[in-house]
Scaffold this active site. Sequence first.
Site, PDB file in Angstrom:
ATOM      1  N   ASP A  96       0.745  -1.141   0.032  1.00  0.00           N
ATOM      2  CA  ASP A  96       0.025   0.001   0.003  1.00  0.00           C
ATOM      3  C   ASP A  96       1.048   1.258   0.082  1.00  0.00           C
ATOM      4  O   ASP A  96       1.914   1.288  -0.545  1.00  0.00           O
ATOM      5  CB  ASP A  96      -1.059  -0.095   1.346  1.00  0.00           C
ATOM      6  CG  ASP A  96      -2.013   1.055   1.205  1.00  0.00           C
ATOM      7  OD1 ASP A  96      -2.952   0.732   0.535  1.00  0.00           O
ATOM      8  OD2 ASP A  96      -1.952   2.092   2.009  1.00  0.00           O
ATOM      9  N   TYR A 205      -3.104  10.957   2.512  1.00  0.00           N
ATOM     10  CA  TYR A 205      -4.019  11.421   1.212  1.00  0.00           C
ATOM     11  C   TYR A 205      -4.076  12.833   0.890  1.00  0.00           C
ATOM     12  O   TYR A 205      -4.149  12.929  -0.231  1.00  0.00           O
ATOM     13  CB  TYR A 205      -5.453  10.680   1.756  1.00  0.00           C
ATOM     14  CG  TYR A 205      -5.368   9.217   1.862  1.00  0.00           C
ATOM     15  CD1 TYR A 205      -5.491   8.310   0.571  1.00  0.00           C
ATOM     16  CD2 TYR A 205      -5.195   8.764   2.864  1.00  0.00           C
ATOM     17  CE1 TYR A 205      -5.508   7.038   0.873  1.00  0.00           C
ATOM     18  CE2 TYR A 205      -5.152   7.120   3.003  1.00  0.00           C
ATOM     19  CZ  TYR A 205      -5.350   6.479   1.715  1.00  0.00           C
ATOM     20  OH  TYR A 205      -5.048   5.015   2.176  1.00  0.00           O
ATOM     21  N   HIS A 261      -6.406  -7.157  -1.203  1.00  0.00           N
ATOM     22  CA  HIS A 261      -5.519  -6.178  -0.850  1.00  0.00           C
ATOM     23  C   HIS A 261      -4.274  -6.528   0.297  1.00  0.00           C
ATOM     24  O   HIS A 261      -3.224  -6.060   0.224  1.00  0.00           O
ATOM     25  CB  HIS A 261      -6.114  -4.913  -0.671  1.00  0.00           C
ATOM     26  CG  HIS A 261      -5.394  -3.797  -0.308  1.00  0.00           C
ATOM     27  ND1 HIS A 261      -4.625  -3.116  -1.300  1.00  0.00           N
ATOM     28  CD2 HIS A 261      -5.184  -2.718   0.804  1.00  0.00           C
ATOM     29  CE1 HIS A 261      -3.777  -2.091  -0.913  1.00  0.00           C
ATOM     30  NE2 HIS A 261      -4.155  -1.912   0.457  1.00  0.00           N
TER      31      HIS A 261
END
Length: 281
Positions: A96, A205, A261
């Site tokens: 990630d 983010y 994931h």
Amino acid sequence: MTVHHTAQLNGVKQHYVVAGSGPAVLLLHGWPQTWHEWRHVIDALAGDFTVVAPDLRGFGYSGKPASGYDAETYAADLAALLEHLDLHDVTVVGHDWGAVFGYVLAAAHPERVSALGIVEMALPGLGMMEQAMAPVADGNFLWHMGFQSVPDLPELLIAGKERPYLRWFFEHFAYDPSAITEADLDEYVAAITQTGALRAGLAVYQEFFRSAEQVKARSATPLDIPVRAYGGEACLGGLTLATAQAVAPAAEGGVIERCGHWAAEERPDFVSDLVRDLAKG
């Protein structure tokens, strides 16, 4: 035995765990996780390697400062950790966002990184991640990349609902949702509900576009170390390798079967073998 450590490095408190002895391996987690995501992989590798798994800036038991959540700053944090531990020729494997920071670390500090593994991440700034953020039916797109980049509002909406919010990701982006148990969810919820942790994780983010520009700039100089890149069949699939080949044309890899994931928890056997393969050179 996994031993916990804390050090003040690059202006931030860094918590990390160390296990085993032998050639050095650095494992980098993603959002919304901590070093804990590597627990099975650490157990598999500690007999042959010195395994280091930090809590990244803003996560777990590491510091949660007001700034420093772009890829270059994370790479500087990690370089300071490797210097502190006097580690060279390190095999770096990131999942990630940890894969993004691992890539920038390898690009910025080739004297320290001998091989790179990218697990279940599309590197931003190269166009392919951005395409995966475009809406499609049933929420099967990376909608959270845009949502969580908005200042202030996501924290307002998520606060107090951290457990069901995280549960959605752990279930929706998994091939085997049982790989993350209720006890594991407890661990991640406890981490993200620490003071400042939700803000700090969302700051990654909010720095998306800055980190993307940093990756794009670094990609002008292709990596010449061994690179392996894999996505899970139930999540990013071949996209992970495609973006890796944009920064390292000789990168190899593909798709992890029976995996979503959360590869280090869904398929720790595969990830452990990946580390061993990279460490062999």
